[in-house]
Design a protein around this motif. Structure first.
Motif, mmCIF file in Angstrom:
data_model
loop_
_atom_site.group_PDB
_atom_site.id
_atom_site.type_symbol
_atom_site.label_atom_id
_atom_site.label_comp_id
_atom_site.label_asym_id
_atom_site.label_seq_id
_atom_site.Cartn_x
_atom_site.Cartn_y
_atom_site.Cartn_z
ATOM 1 N N LYS A 12 0.827 -1.200 0.000
ATOM 2 C CA LYS A 12 0.000 0.000 0.000
ATOM 3 C C LYS A 12 0.865 1.255 0.000
ATOM 4 N N ILE A 13 1.991 1.226 0.726
ATOM 5 C CA ILE A 13 2.917 2.354 0.736
ATOM 6 C C ILE A 13 3.513 2.552 -0.658
ATOM 7 N N ILE A 14 3.920 1.444 -1.289
ATOM 8 C CA ILE A 14 4.500 1.531 -2.633
ATOM 9 C C ILE A 14 3.468 2.041 -3.633
ATOM 10 N N ASN A 15 2.256 1.522 -3.558
ATOM 11 C CA ASN A 15 1.189 1.981 -4.450
ATOM 12 C C ASN A 15 0.917 3.471 -4.267
ATOM 13 N N GLY A 16 0.923 3.917 -3.003
ATOM 14 C CA GLY A 16 0.691 5.330 -2.732
ATOM 15 C C GLY A 16 1.762 6.212 -3.342
ATOM 16 N N GLY A 17 3.024 5.761 -3.247
ATOM 17 C CA GLY A 17 4.124 6.528 -3.829
ATOM 18 C C GLY A 17 4.029 6.603 -5.336
ATOM 19 N N ILE A 18 3.768 5.478 -5.982
ATOM 20 C CA ILE A 18 3.628 5.444 -7.445
ATOM 21 C C ILE A 18 2.454 6.315 -7.878
ATOM 22 N N ALA A 19 1.356 6.219 -7.151
ATOM 23 C CA ALA A 19 0.163 7.007 -7.476
ATOM 24 C C ALA A 19 0.466 8.503 -7.399
ATOM 25 N N GLY A 20 1.203 8.906 -6.379
ATOM 26 C CA GLY A 20 1.526 10.317 -6.223
ATOM 27 C C GLY A 20 2.389 10.847 -7.353
ATOM 28 N N ILE A 21 3.416 10.083 -7.744
ATOM 29 C CA ILE A 21 4.315 10.505 -8.824
ATOM 30 C C ILE A 21 3.548 10.675 -10.134
ATOM 31 N N MET A 22 2.723 9.705 -10.469
ATOM 32 C CA MET A 22 1.977 9.774 -11.729
ATOM 33 C C MET A 22 0.972 10.917 -11.712
ATOM 34 N N GLY A 23 0.330 11.114 -10.574
ATOM 35 C CA GLY A 23 -0.671 12.171 -10.484
ATOM 36 C C GLY A 23 -0.075 13.555 -10.596
ATOM 37 N N VAL A 24 0.986 13.825 -9.834
ATOM 38 C CA VAL A 24 1.557 15.171 -9.820
ATOM 39 C C VAL A 24 2.237 15.497 -11.145
ATOM 40 N N SER A 25 2.791 14.495 -11.830
ATOM 41 C CA SER A 25 3.433 14.734 -13.124
ATOM 42 C C SER A 25 2.433 15.242 -14.151
ATOM 43 N N CYS A 26 1.191 14.812 -14.018
ATOM 44 C CA CYS A 26 0.152 15.198 -14.983
ATOM 45 C C CYS A 26 -0.419 16.590 -14.720
ATOM 46 N N LEU A 79 9.373 14.477 -3.242
ATOM 47 C CA LEU A 79 8.710 14.359 -1.935
ATOM 48 C C LEU A 79 7.274 13.864 -2.014
ATOM 49 N N ILE A 80 6.689 13.863 -3.230
ATOM 50 C CA ILE A 80 5.304 13.395 -3.355
ATOM 51 C C ILE A 80 5.209 11.896 -3.076
ATOM 52 N N THR A 81 6.336 11.172 -3.276
ATOM 53 C CA THR A 81 6.333 9.729 -3.048
ATOM 54 C C THR A 81 6.009 9.394 -1.591
ATOM 55 N N PRO A 82 6.797 9.899 -0.619
ATOM 56 C CA PRO A 82 6.426 9.613 0.774
ATOM 57 C C PRO A 82 5.121 10.301 1.181
ATOM 58 N N GLU A 83 4.839 11.478 0.604
ATOM 59 C CA GLU A 83 3.634 12.218 0.987
ATOM 60 C C GLU A 83 2.375 11.419 0.662
ATOM 61 N N LYS A 84 2.264 10.956 -0.580
ATOM 62 C CA LYS A 84 1.078 10.189 -0.974
ATOM 63 C C LYS A 84 1.087 8.803 -0.362
ATOM 64 N N ALA A 85 2.285 8.231 -0.150
ATOM 65 C CA ALA A 85 2.363 6.922 0.493
ATOM 66 C C ALA A 85 1.779 6.988 1.897
ATOM 67 N N VAL A 86 2.164 8.034 2.647
ATOM 68 C CA VAL A 86 1.652 8.204 4.012
ATOM 69 C C VAL A 86 0.157 8.479 3.989
ATOM 70 N N LYS A 87 -0.288 9.334 3.071
ATOM 71 C CA LYS A 87 -1.690 9.737 3.035
ATOM 72 C C LYS A 87 -2.609 8.562 2.700
ATOM 73 N N LEU A 88 -2.321 7.872 1.600
ATOM 74 C CA LEU A 88 -3.212 6.809 1.141
ATOM 75 C C LEU A 88 -3.077 5.544 1.989
ATOM 76 N N ALA A 89 -1.825 5.123 2.229
ATOM 77 C CA ALA A 89 -1.628 3.913 3.029
ATOM 78 C C ALA A 89 -2.023 4.157 4.484
ATOM 79 N N GLY A 90 -1.725 5.365 4.989
ATOM 80 C CA GLY A 90 -2.094 5.691 6.368
ATOM 81 C C GLY A 90 -3.593 5.652 6.578
ATOM 82 N N ASN A 91 -4.336 6.213 5.628
ATOM 83 C CA ASN A 91 -5.795 6.177 5.737
ATOM 84 C C ASN A 91 -6.300 4.739 5.763
ATOM 85 N N ASP A 92 -5.763 3.903 4.872
ATOM 86 C CA ASP A 92 -6.180 2.500 4.845
ATOM 87 C C ASP A 92 -5.849 1.798 6.150
ATOM 88 N N TYR A 93 -4.666 2.105 6.713
ATOM 89 C CA TYR A 93 -4.277 1.464 7.965
ATOM 90 C C TYR A 93 -5.214 1.861 9.097
#
Length: 304
Positions: A12-26, A79-93
């Motif tokens: 979930k942390i890895i998915n959150g990081g990947i999601a953040g990178i792809m989202g912010v790049s767009c 920095l979006i990688t740890p930011e989105k990882a914490v946000k999305l994975a943290g919420n799920d946790y």
């Protein structure tokens, strides 16, 4: 803690990081426009440097080139990688932790889960946005100086970070922490329960309890758009607290920004860049949720 199903934090942390990178790049160019609109100086007769989203886009490209639209993006992408990882994975946790033994998760508990994730996330978000905003605003200052026939040095993100640490210590990177936390906690307490509600209404993937990718995208898009607009005033205040060269050296704190903005620009100023913010966060969270729910990390980890 409920034992209804296993919870695996790493993917979930890895998915959150990947999601953040792809989202912010767009969506980064629109985020740049939002910052410029929210933080542009107002002339003595009320004149503005940018009159609209499209006017800002046109002027930025003309004065700074196409790649000027990505000013400050490197800091954000790193920095979006740890930011989105914490946000999305943290919420799920926290949702998992707060779910009762019979599988129930009330709206108040969902809000607590989202807010708790945002509390941890803001310690990554604050320095990220501080540097990003100052890089973005530095471009405006350079463009303004160019129009006036002047030349000023455009500092890099590393120069800005080093200068802040040297003059104000490591805590200098956390300028606007309270405003960032207020914005992000409020956003997450509304966003995640709303997203969960919408996401539950859609079709499921075959053999899974998860929604299909396009429904996760639409749910993230709609939830992000609504919440982005609702918390725009808090984002405007945070941006002005963190920006430099705003033409008012007396701004010191949250209430100072509110008072000065109301006095000089009126209440409508708190929604400056609101449409642009919706245009940024709606697709950002749509893309992020879609990538997150595709479970890219699970596939990658299966090969290790």
């Amino acid at each position: 803690m409920s034992s209804q199903q296993e919870f695996h934090l790493l993917p979930k942390i890895i998915n959150g990081g990947i999601a953040g990178i792809m989202g912010v790049s767009c969506v980064f160019p629109l985020d740049l426009v939002k910052t410029r609109l929210q933080n542009q100086p107002i002339g003595p007769n009320g004149e503005k440097m940018y009159s609209s989203i499209f006017d800002a886009l046109k002027k930025i490209i003309k004065s700074e080139g196409y790649f000027g639209m990505y000013r400050g993006s490197l800091v954000n992408i790193i920095l979006i990688t740890p930011e989105k990882a914490v946000k999305l994975a943290g919420n799920d946790y926290f949702r998992y932790f707060l779910t009762t033994e019979d599988g129930r998760l009330s709206i108040p508990r969902q809000m607590v889960a989202g807010g708790a994730a945002a509390v941890f996330q803001m310690f990554v978000t604050t320095p990220m946005e501080l540097l990003k905003i100052q890089m973005q605003d530095a471009g405006r200052a350079v463009a303004q100086a160019k129009l006036e026939g002047k030349t000023i040095h455009r500092k890099t993100s590393m120069e800005l970070a080093a200068e802040m640490v040297k003059t104000k210590g490591i805590l200098g990177l956390y300028k606007g922490l309270g405003a960032t936390g207020l914005r992000d906690v409020t956003f997450s307490m509304i966003y995640f329960p709303l997203f969960a509600f919408l996401n539950e209404k859609g079709p499921r993937r075959e053999g899974s309890i998860e929604s299909v990718f396009y429904w996760a995208f639409l749910s993230g898009l709609c939830s992000g758009a609504f919440c982005a607009f609702i918390v725009t005033p808090l984002d405007v205040i945070k941006t002005r607290l963190q920006a430099m060269n705003v033409g008012d050296t007396k701004k010191r704190g949250f209430l100072d920004v509110v008072t000065i903005t109301l006095k000089n620009e009126g209440s409508r100023a708190f929604f400056n860049g609101g449409l642009c913010r919706v245009m940024v966060l709606a697709p950002l969270f749509g893309i992020a949720q879609m990538v997150y729910y595709l479970g890219v990390a699970e596939r990658l980890l299966s090969y290790i």
